[in-house]
Design a protein around this motif. Structure first.
Motif, PDB file in Angstrom:
ATOM      1  N   ALA A 116       0.840  -1.200   0.000  1.00 15.61           N
ATOM      2  CA  ALA A 116       0.000   0.000   0.000  1.00 15.61           C
ATOM      3  C   ALA A 116       0.875   1.249   0.000  1.00 15.61           C
ATOM      4  O   ALA A 116       2.043   1.197   0.390  1.00 15.61           O
ATOM      5  N   GLU A 117       0.288   2.358  -0.438  1.00 15.76           N
ATOM      6  CA  GLU A 117       1.033   3.610  -0.521  1.00 15.76           C
ATOM      7  C   GLU A 117       0.647   4.609   0.555  1.00 15.76           C
ATOM      8  O   GLU A 117       1.508   5.200   1.181  1.00 15.76           O
ATOM      9  N   ARG A 118      -0.642   4.801   0.769  1.00 13.59           N
ATOM     10  CA  ARG A 118      -1.103   5.793   1.748  1.00 13.59           C
ATOM     11  C   ARG A 118      -1.132   5.191   3.145  1.00 13.59           C
ATOM     12  O   ARG A 118      -1.440   4.002   3.320  1.00 13.59           O
ATOM     13  N   PRO A 119      -0.852   6.008   4.175  1.00 17.56           N
ATOM     14  CA  PRO A 119      -0.881   5.491   5.544  1.00 17.56           C
ATOM     15  C   PRO A 119      -2.206   4.821   5.918  1.00 17.56           C
ATOM     16  O   PRO A 119      -2.212   3.798   6.600  1.00 17.56           O
ATOM     17  N   SER A 120      -3.331   5.366   5.453  1.00 11.56           N
ATOM     18  CA  SER A 120      -4.623   4.761   5.777  1.00 11.56           C
ATOM     19  C   SER A 120      -4.766   3.374   5.157  1.00 11.56           C
ATOM     20  O   SER A 120      -5.358   2.470   5.762  1.00 11.56           O
ATOM     21  N   GLU A 121      -4.205   3.176   3.971  1.00 11.10           N
ATOM     22  CA  GLU A 121      -4.240   1.860   3.315  1.00 11.10           C
ATOM     23  C   GLU A 121      -3.330   0.868   4.042  1.00 11.10           C
ATOM     24  O   GLU A 121      -3.663  -0.301   4.182  1.00 11.10           O
ATOM     25  N   VAL A 122      -2.174   1.358   4.496  1.00  9.13           N
ATOM     26  CA  VAL A 122      -1.255   0.504   5.255  1.00  9.13           C
ATOM     27  C   VAL A 122      -1.929   0.071   6.551  1.00  9.13           C
ATOM     28  O   VAL A 122      -1.899  -1.106   6.920  1.00  9.13           O
ATOM     29  N   ALA A 123      -2.548   1.018   7.256  1.00 10.02           N
ATOM     30  CA  ALA A 123      -3.228   0.700   8.512  1.00 10.02           C
ATOM     31  C   ALA A 123      -4.347  -0.320   8.299  1.00 10.02           C
ATOM     32  O   ALA A 123      -4.490  -1.267   9.082  1.00 10.02           O
ATOM     33  N   LYS A 124      -5.117  -0.137   7.243  1.00  7.12           N
ATOM     34  CA  LYS A 124      -6.211  -1.069   6.948  1.00  7.12           C
ATOM     35  C   LYS A 124      -5.663  -2.471   6.677  1.00  7.12           C
ATOM     36  O   LYS A 124      -6.207  -3.464   7.175  1.00  7.12           O
ATOM     37  N   TYR A 125      -4.583  -2.565   5.909  1.00  7.12           N
ATOM     38  CA  TYR A 125      -3.969  -3.865   5.612  1.00  7.12           C
ATOM     39  C   TYR A 125      -3.502  -4.545   6.905  1.00  7.12           C
ATOM     40  O   TYR A 125      -3.791  -5.718   7.137  1.00  7.12           O
ATOM     41  N   ILE A 126      -2.788  -3.796   7.741  1.00  3.51           N
ATOM     42  CA  ILE A 126      -2.283  -4.368   8.997  1.00  3.51           C
ATOM     43  C   ILE A 126      -3.435  -4.852   9.873  1.00  3.51           C
ATOM     44  O   ILE A 126      -3.393  -5.951  10.421  1.00  3.51           O
ATOM     45  N   ARG A 127      -4.478  -4.025  10.015  1.00  8.61           N
ATOM     46  CA  ARG A 127      -5.616  -4.400  10.851  1.00  8.61           C
ATOM     47  C   ARG A 127      -6.305  -5.659  10.325  1.00  8.61           C
ATOM     48  O   ARG A 127      -6.619  -6.572  11.091  1.00  8.61           O
ATOM     49  N   GLN A 128      -6.518  -5.725   9.025  1.00  3.12           N
ATOM     50  CA  GLN A 128      -7.182  -6.906   8.453  1.00  3.12           C
ATOM     51  C   GLN A 128      -6.363  -8.171   8.696  1.00  3.12           C
ATOM     52  O   GLN A 128      -6.914  -9.207   9.063  1.00  3.12           O
ATOM     53  N   LYS A 129      -5.047  -8.098   8.500  1.00  3.62           N
ATOM     54  CA  LYS A 129      -4.196  -9.267   8.720  1.00  3.62           C
ATOM     55  C   LYS A 129      -4.180  -9.672  10.198  1.00  3.62           C
ATOM     56  O   LYS A 129      -4.200 -10.858  10.521  1.00  3.62           O
ATOM     57  N   CYS A 130      -4.134  -8.696  11.082  1.00  3.44           N
ATOM     58  CA  CYS A 130      -4.163  -9.012  12.516  1.00  3.44           C
ATOM     59  C   CYS A 130      -5.507  -9.621  12.916  1.00  3.44           C
ATOM     60  O   CYS A 130      -5.548 -10.578  13.698  1.00  3.44           O
ATOM     61  N   ASP A 131      -6.603  -9.083  12.367  1.00  2.45           N
ATOM     62  CA  ASP A 131      -7.933  -9.638  12.653  1.00  2.45           C
ATOM     63  C   ASP A 131      -8.061 -11.079  12.163  1.00  2.45           C
ATOM     64  O   ASP A 131      -8.784 -11.876  12.755  1.00  2.45           O
ATOM     65  N   GLU A 132      -7.352 -11.419  11.083  1.00  2.00           N
ATOM     66  CA  GLU A 132      -7.394 -12.781  10.532  1.00  2.00           C
ATOM     67  C   GLU A 132      -6.453 -13.742  11.254  1.00  2.00           C
ATOM     68  O   GLU A 132      -6.508 -14.949  11.029  1.00  2.00           O
ATOM     69  N   SER A 133      -5.606 -13.236  12.111  1.00  4.01           N
ATOM     70  CA  SER A 133      -4.627 -14.068  12.826  1.00  4.01           C
ATOM     71  C   SER A 133      -5.326 -14.917  13.889  1.00  4.01           C
ATOM     72  O   SER A 133      -6.487 -14.673  14.226  1.00  4.01           O
ATOM     73  N   PRO A 134      -4.617 -15.906  14.426  1.00  6.19           N
ATOM     74  CA  PRO A 134      -5.194 -16.722  15.514  1.00  6.19           C
ATOM     75  C   PRO A 134      -5.578 -15.893  16.745  1.00  6.19           C
ATOM     76  O   PRO A 134      -6.366 -16.351  17.566  1.00  6.19           O
ATOM     77  N   GLU A 135      -5.055 -14.676  16.850  1.00  8.59           N
ATOM     78  CA  GLU A 135      -5.394 -13.793  17.976  1.00  8.59           C
ATOM     79  C   GLU A 135      -6.827 -13.277  17.895  1.00  8.59           C
ATOM     80  O   GLU A 135      -7.367 -12.804  18.877  1.00  8.59           O
ATOM     81  N   GLY A 136      -7.427 -13.330  16.710  1.00  7.09           N
ATOM     82  CA  GLY A 136      -8.813 -12.900  16.545  1.00  7.09           C
ATOM     83  C   GLY A 136      -8.955 -11.415  16.269  1.00  7.09           C
ATOM     84  O   GLY A 136      -7.992 -10.720  15.991  1.00  7.09           O
ATOM     85  N   LYS A 137     -10.192 -10.957  16.338  1.00  3.88           N
ATOM     86  CA  LYS A 137     -10.545  -9.592  15.945  1.00  3.88           C
ATOM     87  C   LYS A 137     -10.306  -8.573  17.047  1.00  3.88           C
ATOM     88  O   LYS A 137      -9.848  -8.911  18.116  1.00  3.88           O
ATOM     89  N   PHE A 138     -10.666  -7.340  16.713  1.00  8.52           N
ATOM     90  CA  PHE A 138     -10.606  -6.174  17.605  1.00  8.52           C
ATOM     91  C   PHE A 138      -9.224  -5.547  17.703  1.00  8.52           C
ATOM     92  O   PHE A 138      -8.850  -4.985  18.723  1.00  8.52           O
ATOM     93  N   TRP A 139      -8.460  -5.617  16.612  1.00  8.70           N
ATOM     94  CA  TRP A 139      -7.176  -4.934  16.532  1.00  8.70           C
ATOM     95  C   TRP A 139      -7.398  -3.507  16.049  1.00  8.70           C
ATOM     96  O   TRP A 139      -8.332  -3.220  15.300  1.00  8.70           O
ATOM     97  N   ASN A 140      -6.530  -2.614  16.473  1.00  5.67           N
ATOM     98  CA  ASN A 140      -6.564  -1.212  16.086  1.00  5.67           C
ATOM     99  C   ASN A 140      -5.175  -0.833  15.592  1.00  5.67           C
ATOM    100  O   ASN A 140      -4.170  -1.298  16.138  1.00  5.67           O
TER     101      ASN A 140
END
Length: 94
Positions: A36-60
């Motif tokens: 991703a190029e924009r900070p908001s896109e990077v943040a969205k990518y990181i959050r989605q990947k963390c939410d999909e991890s075994p740790e589960g949802k509710f990442w910020n």
């Protein structure tokens, strides 16, 4: 553990996270900046990947050059890092 350099220009500013989880977040941050190029896109990518991890949802995620923060997080679920010229804050809330 502040200011310890990690792989590919990662500098840890504040960490309350297991080594395994920290490794996953660092890899995800690096991927996010490659995909991703924009900070908001990077943040969205990181959050989605963390939410999909075994740790589960509710990442910020916050990505930017300048911001203030005061967050409540779950134990062992918080990291603040510098990657290149950006700061990344990742935490999980209940």
């Amino acid at each position: 553990m502040a200011d310890k350099k990690g792989a590919d220009e990662i500098v840890f500013k504040n960490v309350d996270m297991t080594e395994e989880l920290k490794k996953m977040v660092v890899e995800t941050v690096q991927e996010g900046f490659m995909k991703a190029e924009r900070p908001s896109e990077v943040a969205k990518y990181i959050r989605q990947k963390c939410d999909e991890s075994p740790e589960g949802k509710f990442w910020n995620v916050v990505v930017g050059r300048d911001y203030g923060s005061d967050v409540t997080h779950m134990a062992k679920r918080y990291v603040s890092i510098r990657f290149r010229d950006m700061f990344v804050l990742v935490w999980k809330s209940g």
